[in-house]
Enzyme design. Structure first.
Site, mmCIF file in Angstrom:
data_model
loop_
_atom_site.group_PDB
_atom_site.id
_atom_site.type_symbol
_atom_site.label_atom_id
_atom_site.label_comp_id
_atom_site.label_asym_id
_atom_site.label_seq_id
_atom_site.Cartn_x
_atom_site.Cartn_y
_atom_site.Cartn_z
ATOM 1 C CD GLU A 26 -1.390 -2.451 1.747
ATOM 2 O OE1 GLU A 26 -0.208 -2.463 2.142
ATOM 3 O OE2 GLU A 26 -2.127 -3.450 1.750
ATOM 4 N NE ARG A 158 2.905 -10.029 -0.852
ATOM 5 C CZ ARG A 158 2.576 -9.752 -2.107
ATOM 6 N NH1 ARG A 158 1.975 -10.663 -2.859
ATOM 7 N NH2 ARG A 158 2.847 -8.567 -2.628
ATOM 8 C CE LYS A 215 -1.633 -6.417 -10.524
ATOM 9 N NZ LYS A 215 -1.122 -6.166 -9.192
ATOM 10 N N GLY A 245 7.511 -4.950 -6.081
ATOM 11 C CA GLY A 245 6.930 -3.606 -6.199
ATOM 12 C C GLY A 245 6.482 -3.269 -7.611
ATOM 13 N N GLY A 247 4.178 -4.754 -9.410
ATOM 14 C CA GLY A 247 2.707 -4.781 -9.453
ATOM 15 C C GLY A 247 2.119 -3.536 -8.810
ATOM 16 C CG ASP A 248 2.839 -2.862 -4.850
ATOM 17 O OD1 ASP A 248 1.779 -3.504 -4.912
ATOM 18 O OD2 ASP A 248 3.792 -3.180 -4.111
HETATM 19 O O1 KDG Z 1 4.117 -5.760 -3.583
HETATM 20 C C1 KDG Z 1 5.350 -5.553 -2.891
HETATM 21 C C2 KDG Z 1 5.163 -5.974 -1.483
HETATM 22 O O2 KDG Z 1 5.020 -7.362 -1.478
HETATM 23 C C3 KDG Z 1 6.306 -5.637 -0.577
HETATM 24 O O3 KDG Z 1 6.580 -4.260 -0.571
HETATM 25 C C4 KDG Z 1 6.106 -6.123 0.827
HETATM 26 O O4 KDG Z 1 3.807 -5.652 1.254
HETATM 27 C C5 KDG Z 1 4.698 -6.465 1.214
HETATM 28 C C6 KDG Z 1 4.374 -7.849 1.524
HETATM 29 O O5 KDG Z 1 3.455 -8.065 2.313
HETATM 30 O O6 KDG Z 1 4.994 -8.747 0.986
#
Ligand code: KDG
Length: 306
Positions: A26, A158, A215, A245, A247-248
């Site tokens: 985020e 995750r 994506k 990062g 994808g973000d």
């Molecule tokens: O999308 C990148 C994120 O995975 C990284 O910055 C860390 O937020 C994170 C995570 O929970 O893995």
């Protein structure tokens, strides 16, 4: 979170020195948008420890409104370690059980603040942190819908944080509360057992979202709404340094396109560009560009500028 990356050896077990940075899906999106000149607020919870102060200063320093960030003396700020053995083999270790962010609650949310936004961006990482965090993110999505604030959702699966079954149930619930969903192809497959673009996108639309953007990494992205669909080609990347990062960056690029009133296709093109740029620099958000860097990259790469 604070992210530590081994410096003296790529392997954690041999590393004697670590680089300290900020990470978190985020905050990455928020930073990406702020660098492009948009007004962004970040809602979260940090410890009153040094790491919390470090994150707050960094995020504030990027020009993000942190007025809704709470601090809690009883819980530590979350950490994670990122071991880049090579760009295709990145291993993360989380130290975020019982973190301050995991204690966020529905009464930490300020409805008046939320209702003034154009978009609410949430990810599927928050509900994996605790039941409180799950209830909070759902409440935020409901409040946003009540006030006609568009909900933008990146599932960001995750697996280390929760069971597959729980993840599938809750992420599907979040899809149904979203206007725009930006999954990766593996997440579409995880949620709906579908790897063909159109039927995968149909599954999201059937749950009430208006726009789905799948994506596809270097290949770009697939966009589908009720009225349009198609692939938008990605930008060539010579050498990926750190894909974390990307994808973000993509989400930040897409949202900035929406805020600048670009067409959906042009917004996805911008998203592809920022995703590619983010992979060229080590760090979860460090490669996210400002407007000048973005336009230069898009022009040089493809002779297009949006
Ligand atoms: O999308 C990148 C994120 O995975 C990284 O910055 C860390 O937020 C994170 C995570 O929970 O893995």
């Amino acid at each position: 979170m604070v992210v530590f990356t081994p410096v003296s050896s790529p392997m954690m077990r041999f590393a004697e020195t670590f680089a300290k940075n900020v990470g978190g899906a985020e905050t990455n999106v928020a930073i990406g948008l702020a660098r492009l000149g948009h007004n962004v607020g970040w809602i979260s919870k940090l410890g009153t420890d040094e790491f919390g102060t470090y994150i707050l200063n960094t995020v504030r320093g990027e020009g993000i409104d942190v007025s809704q960030v709470k601090r809690d003396p009883d819980f530590p700020t979350g950490l994670y370690f990122k071991e880049i053995r090579n760009p295709e083999d990145i291993r993360v270790s989380y130290y975020r059980k019982g973190s301050a962010a995991s204690t966020i609650q529905t009464n930490d949310i300020n409805e008046d603040y939320l209702k003034n936004a154009k978009y609410l961006h949430v990810t599927g990482i928050t509900p994996a942190l605790s039941d409180f965090a799950y209830q909070t993110v759902i409440k935020m999505m409901e409040l946003a819908r009540k006030h006609k604030v568009k909900v933008v959702f990146d599932p960001n699966l995750r697996r280390k944080l929760w069971s597959e079954e729980k993840a599938r149930t809750i992420l599907t619930e979040m899809v149904a509360l979203s206007d725009i969903v930006l999954p990766g192809i593996e997440e579409a497959d995880f949620l709906f057992q579908e790897t063909d673009m159109a039927p995968a996108a149909d599954q999201f639309l059937a749950r009430g979202c208006e726009t789905v953007i799948i994506k596809l990494g270097e290949k770009g992205a697939y966009l589908q709404t009720k009225n349009e669909s198609g692939y938008i080609e990605g930008f060539p990347v010579k050498q990926v340094v750190d894909p974390v990062g990307a994808g973000d960056g993509f989400v930040a690029g897409f949202l900035s396109g929406m805020l600048n009133d670009l067409s959906l296709t042009d917004a996805v093109r911008r998203a592809n560009a920022i995703g590619a740029m983010q992979t060229q620099v080590k760090g979860d958000y460090e490669g996210l560009p400002d407007n000048e860097e973005l336009h230069q990259f898009m022009f040089q790469q493809n002779n297009v500028d949006v």
